[in-house]
Design an enzyme around this catalytic site. Structure first.
Site, PDB file in Angstrom:
ATOM      1  N   CYS A   1       5.741  -5.037  16.077  1.00  0.00           N
ATOM      2  CA  CYS A   1       5.216  -4.139  17.110  1.00  0.00           C
ATOM      3  C   CYS A   1       3.768  -4.562  17.383  1.00  0.00           C
ATOM      4  O   CYS A   1       3.025  -4.871  16.447  1.00  0.00           O
ATOM      5  CB  CYS A   1       5.287  -2.688  16.645  1.00  0.00           C
TER       6      CYS A   1
ATOM      7  N   CYS B   1       3.122   8.426   1.178  1.00  0.00           N
ATOM      8  CA  CYS B   1       3.644   7.505   2.176  1.00  0.00           C
ATOM      9  C   CYS B   1       3.909   6.180   1.463  1.00  0.00           C
ATOM     10  O   CYS B   1       2.979   5.579   0.915  1.00  0.00           O
ATOM     11  CB  CYS B   1       2.577   7.362   3.260  1.00  0.00           C
TER      12      CYS B   1
ATOM     13  N   GLU C   1       9.976  -1.994   7.552  1.00  0.00           N
ATOM     14  CA  GLU C   1      10.978  -1.232   8.298  1.00  0.00           C
ATOM     15  C   GLU C   1      12.064  -0.815   7.291  1.00  0.00           C
ATOM     16  O   GLU C   1      12.905  -1.639   6.894  1.00  0.00           O
ATOM     17  CB  GLU C   1      11.534  -2.132   9.422  1.00  0.00           C
TER      18      GLU C   1
ATOM     19  N   CYS D   1       6.509  -7.042   7.754  1.00  0.00           N
ATOM     20  CA  CYS D   1       7.569  -6.468   8.594  1.00  0.00           C
ATOM     21  C   CYS D   1       7.950  -7.485   9.661  1.00  0.00           C
ATOM     22  O   CYS D   1       7.094  -8.165  10.222  1.00  0.00           O
ATOM     23  CB  CYS D   1       7.069  -5.178   9.250  1.00  0.00           C
TER      24      CYS D   1
ATOM     25  N   CYS E   1       0.560  -2.931  15.496  1.00  0.00           N
ATOM     26  CA  CYS E   1       0.673  -2.567  14.074  1.00  0.00           C
ATOM     27  C   CYS E   1       0.187  -3.677  13.144  1.00  0.00           C
ATOM     28  O   CYS E   1       0.545  -4.844  13.320  1.00  0.00           O
ATOM     29  CB  CYS E   1       2.145  -2.243  13.767  1.00  0.00           C
TER      30      CYS E   1
ATOM     31  N   CYS F   1      -1.433   2.094   7.762  1.00  0.00           N
ATOM     32  CA  CYS F   1      -1.086   1.288   6.600  1.00  0.00           C
ATOM     33  C   CYS F   1      -1.100  -0.182   6.975  1.00  0.00           C
ATOM     34  O   CYS F   1      -0.797  -0.542   8.092  1.00  0.00           O
ATOM     35  CB  CYS F   1       0.321   1.652   6.130  1.00  0.00           C
TER      36      CYS F   1
ATOM     37  N   GLU G   1       0.826  -1.205   0.000  1.00  0.00           N
ATOM     38  CA  GLU G   1       0.000   0.000   0.000  1.00  0.00           C
ATOM     39  C   GLU G   1       0.856   1.249   0.000  1.00  0.00           C
ATOM     40  O   GLU G   1       1.937   1.267   0.559  1.00  0.00           O
ATOM     41  CB  GLU G   1      -0.809   0.058   1.305  1.00  0.00           C
TER      42      GLU G   1
HETATM   43  N1  SAH Z   1       8.691   0.506  10.408  1.00  0.00           N
HETATM   44  C1  SAH Z   1       8.834   1.907  10.382  1.00  0.00           C
HETATM   45  C2  SAH Z   1       8.107   2.526   9.228  1.00  0.00           C
HETATM   46  C3  SAH Z   1       6.620   2.283   9.257  1.00  0.00           C
HETATM   47  S1  SAH Z   1       5.953   3.731   9.799  1.00  0.00           S
HETATM   48  C4  SAH Z   1       8.395   2.506  11.694  1.00  0.00           C
HETATM   49  O1  SAH Z   1       7.822   1.785  12.483  1.00  0.00           O
HETATM   50  O2  SAH Z   1       8.684   3.672  11.923  1.00  0.00           O
HETATM   51  C5  SAH Z   1       4.403   3.310  10.250  1.00  0.00           C
HETATM   52  C6  SAH Z   1       3.972   4.255  11.340  1.00  0.00           C
HETATM   53  O3  SAH Z   1       2.616   3.987  11.664  1.00  0.00           O
HETATM   54  C7  SAH Z   1       4.798   4.020  12.585  1.00  0.00           C
HETATM   55  O4  SAH Z   1       5.059   5.200  13.287  1.00  0.00           O
HETATM   56  C8  SAH Z   1       3.896   3.125  13.343  1.00  0.00           C
HETATM   57  O5  SAH Z   1       4.240   3.078  14.662  1.00  0.00           O
HETATM   58  C9  SAH Z   1       2.542   3.731  13.039  1.00  0.00           C
HETATM   59  N2  SAH Z   1       1.429   2.834  13.306  1.00  0.00           N
HETATM   60  C10 SAH Z   1       1.407   1.503  13.232  1.00  0.00           C
HETATM   61  N3  SAH Z   1       0.198   1.036  13.592  1.00  0.00           N
HETATM   62  C11 SAH Z   1      -0.550   2.106  13.920  1.00  0.00           C
HETATM   63  C12 SAH Z   1      -1.893   2.285  14.359  1.00  0.00           C
HETATM   64  N4  SAH Z   1      -2.681   1.246  14.522  1.00  0.00           N
HETATM   65  N5  SAH Z   1      -2.331   3.540  14.593  1.00  0.00           N
HETATM   66  C13 SAH Z   1      -1.516   4.609  14.377  1.00  0.00           C
HETATM   67  N6  SAH Z   1      -0.260   4.506  13.948  1.00  0.00           N
HETATM   68  C14 SAH Z   1       0.226   3.269  13.722  1.00  0.00           C
HETATM   69 FE1  SF4 Z   2       7.154  -2.845  11.523  1.00  0.00          FE
HETATM   70 FE2  SF4 Z   2       7.049  -0.215  11.912  1.00  0.00          FE
HETATM   71 FE3  SF4 Z   2       4.818  -1.726  12.135  1.00  0.00          FE
HETATM   72 FE4  SF4 Z   2       6.733  -1.894  13.974  1.00  0.00          FE
HETATM   73  S1  SF4 Z   2       5.487  -0.092  13.515  1.00  0.00           S
HETATM   74  S2  SF4 Z   2       5.667  -3.645  13.008  1.00  0.00           S
HETATM   75  S3  SF4 Z   2       8.567  -1.651  12.753  1.00  0.00           S
HETATM   76  S4  SF4 Z   2       6.012  -1.372  10.296  1.00  0.00           S
END
Ligand code: SAH
Ligand code: SF4
Length: 369
Positions: free
Chosen positions: A138, A127, A182, A134, A141, A355, A106
């Site tokens: 986390c 974006c 990531e 990934c 996510c 995303c 996406e």
């Molecule tokens: N892996 C990298 C790049 C992905 S960024 C990173 O984690 O920074 C994706 C962003 O969306 C990150 O800041 C992540 O923490 C955030 N994100 C993930 N799930 C989310 C959610 N359910 N609500 C809001 N932000 C979220």
């Molecule tokens: Fe991966 Fe970033 Fe999502 Fe964590 S927040 S699972 S590093 S995409």
């Protein structure tokens, strides 16, 4: 979607030829030099692709037929297939792409929000995703739910931008690596993609308009800091102490908060570009005001910005966003220290949802049919 299949393999096929969207001008110069040409040919080809938006090698008339044939023999211009576009003109638009091997990724096009007088800036942010899935898992996510499938190639990163420009007929001005994956775990391909994004011969974006987001891969943050053409950095912090971060981000057991901030101070000392601390607000997990205070102190010392993101609910995960009142209280606590702080409180989460969700829905549909 236009079809660019006429000369050298379709954009859906698995081609053995290299996708030229992943090639830098220097790489192409080397290629031409090895085949009897020169850097002049590379310059003309980049100009044709990125300035004139030419998508067929046979239409590049600033080089002779011999070199056009050479290109056709070795390269393709391959864009991912657009499976779905959600949202409308002038609002956030989510693109679901299918790659040549059937995987989904996406990207999101985010126009500038209108100003009070109804006008809006020309800013168009995209974006982009850097991996399929990934590995970092986390807990909040959607992107990490099924682990990592594979890295995206440089061409697959750049082609998200090119495909969105073509579909939307808008010029992309800002890029954030905040889609799936990531980016720093795919450093080699990311690094080349950054060269193409900021290259004056390529997409030619200003370095400060390009932001790499990471969950905190410390050695790679240092490597990114040492890039010649600098870019901005965003850190998915989401917890100001090890106690909180350990609960939701497994990466913290490898590089903890202190190690992370050492790397961030190194980045700040070698780089002029800004550092943003991203902080999702999750009810009862990381939203205590004590965290707000520690976050503010750390941001202040670093000279960084704070971006608060009320949590977007993810199907299948139990986490929730705090009330709007509490989110504002958290924001005001950080802001009171003088740290630049932003937070968006949108009503529905549907389109703006994190995303990974469109892809999950599409995968479920495919599995059910
Ligand atoms: N892996 C990298 C790049 C992905 S960024 C990173 O984690 O920074 C994706 C962003 O969306 C990150 O800041 C992540 O923490 C955030 N994100 C993930 N799930 C989310 C959610 N359910 N609500 C809001 N932000 C979220
Ligand atoms: Fe991966 Fe970033 Fe999502 Fe964590 S927040 S699972 S590093 S995409």
């Amino acid at each position: 979607m236009r079809d660019f299949s006429q000369e050298s393999g379709t954009h859906k096929s698995v081609s053995t030829k290299e996708n030229i969207l992943g090639v830098t001008r220097d790489d192409l110069s080397t290629f031409f030099t090895e085949h009897g040409g020169s850097s002049f040919h590379a310059k003309e080809v980049m100009e044709a692709i990125y300035r004139q938006n030419i998508r067929c090698f046979s239409q590049i008339d600033s080089i002779t037929e011999k070199y056009r044939e050479l290109l056709i023999e070795h390269f393709v211009i391959e864009l991912p297939q657009i499976v779905k576009v959600q949202g409308s003109e002038d609002t956030t638009r989510k693109y679901l792409f299918q790659l040549h091997d059937g995987r989904y990724i996406e990207s999101v096009l985010i126009p500038a929000t209108p100003l009070e007088d109804g006008t809006r800036s020309e800013r168009m942010t995209v974006c982009v995703s850097s991996q399929v899935g990934c590995a970092y898992g986390c807990k909040f996510c959607a992107s990490g739910l099924d682990g990592l499938t594979r890295n995206l190639s440089t061409a697959e990163i750049i082609s998200q931008l090119v495909a969105i420009q073509e579909h939307s007929r808008k010029t992309v001005t800002n890029v954030v690596f905040m889609g799936m994956g990531e980016p720093l775990a795919n450093f080699k391909n990311l690094n080349k993609a950054l060269d193409i994004i900021v290259g004056h011969w390529g997409l030619h974006l200003a370095p400060r308009s390009v932001t790499v987001s990471t969950s905190g891969l410390v050695p790679m943050i240092r490597k990114l800091a040492e890039r010649e053409q600098q870019v901005s950095l965003a850190i998915s912090l989401h917890g100001a102490t090890n106690e909180v971060r350990d609960k939701i981000m497994p990466v913290n057991s490898k590089w903890d908060v202190d190690e992370l901030f050492d790397a961030l101070h190194y980045f700040a000392s070698t780089n002029k570009q800004r550092i943003t601390l991203e902080y999702i607000l999750i009810q009862g997990i990381n939203d205590a005001l004590e965290q707000a205070n520690i976050l503010a102190q750390k941001a202040k010392k670093l000279g960084g910005f704070v971006n608060l993101i009320p949590y977007n609910t993810v199907e299948g995960l139990e986490w929730e966003r705090p009330s709007d009142e509490h989110c504002k209280l958290f924001r005001d606590t950080v802001k009171a220290t003088g740290v630049m702080t932003t937070m968006r409180l949108e009503k529905g989460h549907d389109i703006d949802a994190a995303c990974g969700q469109l892809r999950l829905k599409e995968m479920k549909k495919t599995a059910e049919s």
